[in-house]
Design an enzyme around this catalytic site. Structure first.
Site, PDB file in Angstrom:
ATOM      1  N   CYS A   2     -19.343 -84.274 -15.830  1.00 47.81           N
ATOM      2  CA  CYS A   2     -19.807 -84.543 -14.469  1.00 47.81           C
ATOM      3  C   CYS A   2     -18.581 -84.514 -13.580  1.00 47.81           C
ATOM      4  O   CYS A   2     -17.459 -84.446 -14.057  1.00 47.81           O
ATOM      5  CB  CYS A   2     -20.423 -85.935 -14.371  1.00 47.81           C
ATOM      6  SG  CYS A   2     -21.768 -86.194 -15.524  1.00 47.81           S
ATOM      7  N   ARG A  27     -18.875 -78.635 -12.204  1.00 48.73           N
ATOM      8  CA  ARG A  27     -18.893 -79.590 -13.320  1.00 48.73           C
ATOM      9  C   ARG A  27     -20.294 -80.131 -13.590  1.00 48.73           C
ATOM     10  O   ARG A  27     -20.491 -80.933 -14.510  1.00 48.73           O
ATOM     11  CB  ARG A  27     -17.961 -80.765 -13.027  1.00 48.73           C
ATOM     12  CG  ARG A  27     -16.500 -80.385 -12.900  1.00 48.73           C
ATOM     13  CD  ARG A  27     -15.658 -81.602 -12.636  1.00 48.73           C
ATOM     14  NE  ARG A  27     -15.617 -82.478 -13.775  1.00 48.73           N
ATOM     15  CZ  ARG A  27     -14.785 -82.369 -14.782  1.00 48.73           C
ATOM     16  NH1 ARG A  27     -13.897 -81.413 -14.792  1.00 48.73           N
ATOM     17  NH2 ARG A  27     -14.814 -83.210 -15.786  1.00 48.73           N
ATOM     18  N   TRP A  74     -24.137 -83.817 -14.722  1.00 52.49           N
ATOM     19  CA  TRP A  74     -24.504 -82.860 -15.765  1.00 52.49           C
ATOM     20  C   TRP A  74     -25.072 -83.719 -16.877  1.00 52.49           C
ATOM     21  O   TRP A  74     -24.328 -84.390 -17.587  1.00 52.49           O
ATOM     22  CB  TRP A  74     -23.241 -82.122 -16.208  1.00 52.49           C
ATOM     23  CG  TRP A  74     -23.419 -81.140 -17.318  1.00 52.49           C
ATOM     24  CD1 TRP A  74     -23.070 -81.304 -18.627  1.00 52.49           C
ATOM     25  CD2 TRP A  74     -23.941 -79.813 -17.222  1.00 52.49           C
ATOM     26  NE1 TRP A  74     -23.353 -80.180 -19.335  1.00 52.49           N
ATOM     27  CE2 TRP A  74     -23.887 -79.244 -18.502  1.00 52.49           C
ATOM     28  CE3 TRP A  74     -24.451 -79.061 -16.171  1.00 52.49           C
ATOM     29  CZ2 TRP A  74     -24.319 -77.949 -18.773  1.00 52.49           C
ATOM     30  CZ3 TRP A  74     -24.883 -77.773 -16.444  1.00 52.49           C
ATOM     31  CH2 TRP A  74     -24.807 -77.226 -17.721  1.00 52.49           C
ATOM     32  N   ASN A 100     -17.723 -90.137 -15.512  1.00 47.74           N
ATOM     33  CA  ASN A 100     -17.728 -88.857 -16.229  1.00 47.74           C
ATOM     34  C   ASN A 100     -17.313 -89.165 -17.651  1.00 47.74           C
ATOM     35  O   ASN A 100     -16.257 -89.763 -17.868  1.00 47.74           O
ATOM     36  CB  ASN A 100     -16.739 -87.884 -15.581  1.00 47.74           C
ATOM     37  CG  ASN A 100     -16.490 -86.664 -16.443  1.00 47.74           C
ATOM     38  OD1 ASN A 100     -17.386 -86.228 -17.150  1.00 47.74           O
ATOM     39  ND2 ASN A 100     -15.289 -86.136 -16.399  1.00 47.74           N
ATOM     40  N   GLY A 101     -18.145 -88.800 -18.627  1.00 43.96           N
ATOM     41  CA  GLY A 101     -17.806 -89.072 -20.022  1.00 43.96           C
ATOM     42  C   GLY A 101     -19.034 -89.538 -20.779  1.00 43.96           C
ATOM     43  O   GLY A 101     -20.156 -89.382 -20.313  1.00 43.96           O
ATOM     44  N   GLU A 482     -17.246 -60.982 -31.923  1.00 44.96           N
ATOM     45  CA  GLU A 482     -17.175 -61.698 -30.641  1.00 44.96           C
ATOM     46  C   GLU A 482     -15.976 -61.203 -29.823  1.00 44.96           C
ATOM     47  O   GLU A 482     -16.066 -61.040 -28.606  1.00 44.96           O
ATOM     48  CB  GLU A 482     -17.098 -63.211 -30.898  1.00 44.96           C
ATOM     49  CG  GLU A 482     -16.909 -64.086 -29.681  1.00 44.96           C
ATOM     50  CD  GLU A 482     -17.993 -63.952 -28.603  1.00 44.96           C
ATOM     51  OE1 GLU A 482     -19.044 -63.360 -28.870  1.00 44.96           O
ATOM     52  OE2 GLU A 482     -17.743 -64.423 -27.482  1.00 44.96           O
ATOM     53  N   LYS A 486     -16.391 -59.618 -26.114  1.00 44.41           N
ATOM     54  CA  LYS A 486     -15.682 -60.117 -24.926  1.00 44.41           C
ATOM     55  C   LYS A 486     -14.995 -58.968 -24.214  1.00 44.41           C
ATOM     56  O   LYS A 486     -15.061 -58.840 -23.004  1.00 44.41           O
ATOM     57  CB  LYS A 486     -14.613 -61.158 -25.291  1.00 44.41           C
ATOM     58  CG  LYS A 486     -15.046 -62.563 -25.567  1.00 44.41           C
ATOM     59  CD  LYS A 486     -15.639 -63.319 -24.425  1.00 44.41           C
ATOM     60  CE  LYS A 486     -17.086 -63.072 -24.246  1.00 44.41           C
ATOM     61  NZ  LYS A 486     -18.096 -63.662 -25.022  1.00 44.41           N
ATOM     62  N   GLU A 489     -17.521 -56.474 -22.546  1.00 41.56           N
ATOM     63  CA  GLU A 489     -18.270 -57.077 -21.432  1.00 41.56           C
ATOM     64  C   GLU A 489     -17.497 -57.046 -20.116  1.00 41.56           C
ATOM     65  O   GLU A 489     -18.061 -56.789 -19.070  1.00 41.56           O
ATOM     66  CB  GLU A 489     -18.546 -58.566 -21.725  1.00 41.56           C
ATOM     67  CG  GLU A 489     -19.737 -58.852 -22.590  1.00 41.56           C
ATOM     68  CD  GLU A 489     -19.955 -60.352 -22.752  1.00 41.56           C
ATOM     69  OE1 GLU A 489     -21.078 -60.790 -22.523  1.00 41.56           O
ATOM     70  OE2 GLU A 489     -19.007 -61.089 -23.127  1.00 41.56           O
ATOM     71  N   HIS A 505     -16.387 -46.548 -44.282  1.00 42.76           N
ATOM     72  CA  HIS A 505     -17.668 -45.843 -44.324  1.00 42.76           C
ATOM     73  C   HIS A 505     -18.074 -45.301 -42.960  1.00 42.76           C
ATOM     74  O   HIS A 505     -19.250 -45.044 -42.729  1.00 42.76           O
ATOM     75  CB  HIS A 505     -18.755 -46.790 -44.862  1.00 42.76           C
ATOM     76  CG  HIS A 505     -18.451 -47.305 -46.232  1.00 42.76           C
ATOM     77  ND1 HIS A 505     -18.440 -46.504 -47.341  1.00 42.76           N
ATOM     78  CD2 HIS A 505     -18.087 -48.541 -46.663  1.00 42.76           C
ATOM     79  CE1 HIS A 505     -18.110 -47.218 -48.409  1.00 42.76           C
ATOM     80  NE2 HIS A 505     -17.880 -48.468 -48.017  1.00 42.76           N
ATOM     81  N   LYS A 604     -25.793 -63.954 -16.545  1.00 38.67           N
ATOM     82  CA  LYS A 604     -25.420 -65.122 -17.351  1.00 38.67           C
ATOM     83  C   LYS A 604     -26.591 -65.571 -18.210  1.00 38.67           C
ATOM     84  O   LYS A 604     -26.437 -65.916 -19.362  1.00 38.67           O
ATOM     85  CB  LYS A 604     -24.980 -66.252 -16.406  1.00 38.67           C
ATOM     86  CG  LYS A 604     -24.512 -67.521 -17.099  1.00 38.67           C
ATOM     87  CD  LYS A 604     -23.142 -67.336 -17.697  1.00 38.67           C
ATOM     88  CE  LYS A 604     -22.699 -68.510 -18.530  1.00 38.67           C
ATOM     89  NZ  LYS A 604     -21.733 -68.094 -19.570  1.00 38.67           N
TER      90      LYS A 604
HETATM   91  C1  G6P Z   1     -26.342 -63.209 -21.887  1.00 39.81           C
HETATM   92  C2  G6P Z   1     -24.955 -63.716 -21.546  1.00 39.81           C
HETATM   93  C3  G6P Z   1     -24.159 -63.989 -22.823  1.00 39.81           C
HETATM   94  C4  G6P Z   1     -24.929 -64.932 -23.731  1.00 39.81           C
HETATM   95  C5  G6P Z   1     -26.342 -64.440 -24.013  1.00 39.81           C
HETATM   96  C6  G6P Z   1     -27.185 -65.521 -24.664  1.00 39.81           C
HETATM   97  O1  G6P Z   1     -26.240 -61.946 -22.461  1.00 39.81           O
HETATM   98  O2  G6P Z   1     -24.276 -62.771 -20.745  1.00 39.81           O
HETATM   99  O3  G6P Z   1     -22.913 -64.557 -22.500  1.00 39.81           O
HETATM  100  O4  G6P Z   1     -24.250 -65.075 -24.938  1.00 39.81           O
HETATM  101  O5  G6P Z   1     -27.005 -64.101 -22.784  1.00 39.81           O
HETATM  102  O6  G6P Z   1     -27.344 -66.566 -23.753  1.00 39.81           O
HETATM  103  P1  G6P Z   1     -27.614 -68.054 -24.147  1.00 39.81           P
HETATM  104  O7  G6P Z   1     -27.693 -68.796 -22.838  1.00 39.81           O
HETATM  105  O8  G6P Z   1     -28.924 -68.065 -24.883  1.00 39.81           O
HETATM  106  O9  G6P Z   1     -26.506 -68.531 -25.010  1.00 39.81           O
END
Ligand code: G6P
Length: 609
Positions: A2, A27, A74, A100-101, A482, A486, A489, A505, A604
């Site tokens: 938060c 936050r 949050w 916050n915590g 991953e 990254k 993307e 292969h 997102k």
């Molecule tokens: C989108 C985002 C990714 C995320 C994926 C799953 O593709 O750009 O960053 O990993 O969705 O989203 P989630 O909220 O379910 O982790």
């Protein structure tokens, strides 16, 4: 996670708090509130939803006076609602607290305080604090806060005001961030410098178990035994405009750097020492139910799917339960077999991804129990799950997921270890050493962030190349995937994450001087095989960046560049390895001049199937 802010001085605190909260909205943004002291009374405004709602309320019913404290929430304990939002107030209505915590022992304290006649109105952990301060208040607010904090276990940054001590604002911290801003005849508190950068560029950065007694003209810092602390004034080096990103160029960069703190929050209350059993109340599973498990199915999309791959590996390795992992979008097509006592582990940062939600419903319909591993509280996935373990990462704004990933993997490790402990499937020495390794993860992550310049230097060598290959094996195959995700993307460099064993292969046909390979070869079972694969690439004139442990004096010969990581057990290594790979992607994208926080074509949260 938060945001808190506070003000004492001649102006109306609400204005300064609101402006500060706007810069802290990253936050948290599920509810907000401000309290002030004016003419010997406490005044309060709280709303559900974003800060614009609070702003509207304040326009209709302005809050005057100072000192004042504000909060943007949050949710962790208790859903987003007006009663659960901060500031929380003592039974006598004289004391207000923002927090916050996470207070770990709030259940027990709440029982005690209720028995003593204090009246609780919210479901939050925070509310114990105003009642405790009231209990200990005998005319000295700092002393009451000091004694109240003595009863608490957990993480906190508090701002406290009291109608009977109208010339004081008290703040204290343990694990959660806190700064005190220094003005001329006025002073401030905040979760981060960005919130008050508009007002001042001079702050004290508060450390754990430090207490600040703040008046208009003075700030007195002490430890919890009231010994004075001399602290140098820190001058905020970045301009006011950079405040929301706390001086970082992009949210993604900021979030990469938030990982050590977020890891502390994720571990808090769950893993306290190598000897103590893991506590994962959110699972909502009895020991018998864990012992009876016959199968675990992990499912997720995108980055969260890679966390699921690590989870499957850990689950089989430690808890000895047959485990599968499926992309949520593929799960339905496969029509998986759900046995009696099947557990579905559904992983999602947002809790709203449509494919993941549909996969969850399918698995539930087939009879699986569902535990979700989420970041955002009170999401659709949370509402349809039997249990939820929150990763406690705080809001993630950058589209490319970073801190959510490392915390998802950390949570996978805690769940698998907990299951192993209950099922008796790993020997106590292994469990102990893995717990030690998990407790070391925040510090190791900080060390990796401190080495950012080394990774940036590597990025400078390769950022113009159009193609890349990320190779790993075993538990670090998902790390390679991953790492590649990254990079593609945010930089639009073609990147393939591949099993190093499979390379011969197919992908080896791509190897040439303009394709760089990132090879993860940390100490462990697959190390030698990885070295072999790297030699195959070198033999075909492909440049190789090795990711290896500090002190490895063999691997350097096989690589053109190195990314060094501190050693840890192989099973835990995906958590920390994620960090330099995030930094590599970030710096390559930045050198290429891309829009890192809003990459093209991506969202997102994807709420369509
Ligand atoms: C989108 C985002 C990714 C995320 C994926 C799953 O593709 O750009 O960053 O990993 O969705 O989203 P989630 O909220 O379910 O982790």
């Amino acid at each position: 996670m938060c945001g808190i802010v506070g003000y004492i001085g001649p102006r109306d605190a609400a204005d300064i708090c609101l402006a500060g909260l706007k810069r802290l909205e990253y936050r948290g943004y599920d509810s907000a509130g401000i309290a002030t002291v004016d003419e010997g009374e406490l005044h309060l405004r709280k709303v559900v939803g974003k800060l614009v709602n609070l702003e509207e309320v304040l326009q209709q019913e302005p809050l005057v006076g100072a000192p004042g404290i504000g909060h943007t929430r949050w949710a962790t304990h208790g859903k987003p609602s007006k009663t659960n939002s901060h500031p929380h107030i003592s039974t006598n209505g004289r004391i207000a607290v923002v927090h916050n915590g996470i207070i770990e022992n709030y259940g027990q304290l709440r029982q005690q305080l209720t028995a003593e006649g204090y009246k609780f109105v919210s479901e939050t952990d925070t509310e114990v604090m105003p009642h405790l301060v009231e209990k200990y208040y005998e005319g000295d607010l700092r002393e009451a806060v000091r004694r109240a904090v003595g009863d608490l276990k957990g993480a906190f940054a508090f701002g406290v005001i009291c109608a009977d001590s109208p010339n004081e604002l008290v703040a204290v911290r343990r694990f959660s961030p806190l700064v005190v801003g220094l003005g001329d005849g006025e002073n401030y508190i905040a979760s981060d410098m960005g919130a008050i950068r508009q007002e001042t560029d001079k702050v004290y950065v508060i450390d754990d178990d430090e207490l600040a007694l703040i008046t208009r003209d003075d700030v007195e810092l002490t430890d919890l035994a009231l010994n004075p602390i001399a602290r140098e004034v820190f001058e905020i080096p970045w301009p006011a405009e950079a405040a929301q990103k706390a001086g970082h160029k992009h949210f993604m960069h900021k979030e990469i750097h938030e990982q050590p703190d977020a890891m502390h929050s994720c571990l808090a209350g769950r893993l306290s020492s190598p000897e103590a059993p893991l506590v994962l109340e959110g699972l909502q599973m009895s020991e018998q139910e864990i012992k009876d498990l016959r199968k675990v199915v992990f499912t997720a999309c995108g980055t969260a799917y890679h966390a699921g791959m690590v989870g499957r590996f850990m689950m089989e390795n430690l808890a000895r339960v047959p485990a599968e992992v499926d992309l949520a979008a593929e799960l339905r097509t496969r029509d998986p077999v759900v046995l009696d006592n099947t557990l579905a582990v559904v992983i999602s940062q947002s809790g709203e991804t449509a494919d993941t939600l549909v996969a969850l419903r399918d698995l539930r319909e087939k009879g699986a129990r569902v535990v979700s591993v989420l970041n955002v509280v009170d999401s659709s996935i949370a509402r349809e799950s039997d249990g939820v373990v929150y990763i406690q990462a705080g809001p993630e704004i950058g589209v490319a997921s970073t801190k959510a990933y490392s915390l998802q993997v950390l949570t996978m490790a805690m769940i698998a270890l907990h299951f192993a402990e209950v099922r008796g499937t790993a020997d106590p020495a292994t469990i102990r050493s893995l717990k030690e390794a998990l407790l070391a993860v925040p510090d190791q992550s900080q060390e990796l962030l401190d080495r950012e310049e080394d990774v940036k230097a590597v990025a400078q060598h390769y950022y113009q190349m159009p193609n890349s290959l990320f190779l790993g094996r075993g538990i670090n195959l998902p790390s390679a995937m991953e790492g590649a995700l990254k990079l593609k993307e945010i930089s639009y460099v073609h990147a393939e994450g591949y099993s190093a064993g499979e390379m011969k292969h197919g992908p080896i046909a791509l190897v040439e001087p303009n394709l760089f390979t990132v090879a993860i070869a940390v100490a462990g079972e697959v190390y030698e095989k990885m070295i072999g694969n790297m030699q195959e690439i070198k033999a075909r004139s492909g440049p190789v960046i090795g990711v290896a442990n500090d002190g490895d004096d063999v691997i350097g010969d096989e690589c053109d560049d190195m990314i060094w990581v501190p050693p840890c057990p192989e099973l835990v290594s995906p958590i920390t390895i994620a960090i330099p790979l995030q930094l590599l992607a970030y710096h390559i994208a930045d050198l290429r001049g891309e829009h890192i926080d809003q990459p093209r074509n991506l969202a997102k949260t994807v709420t369509v199937e």
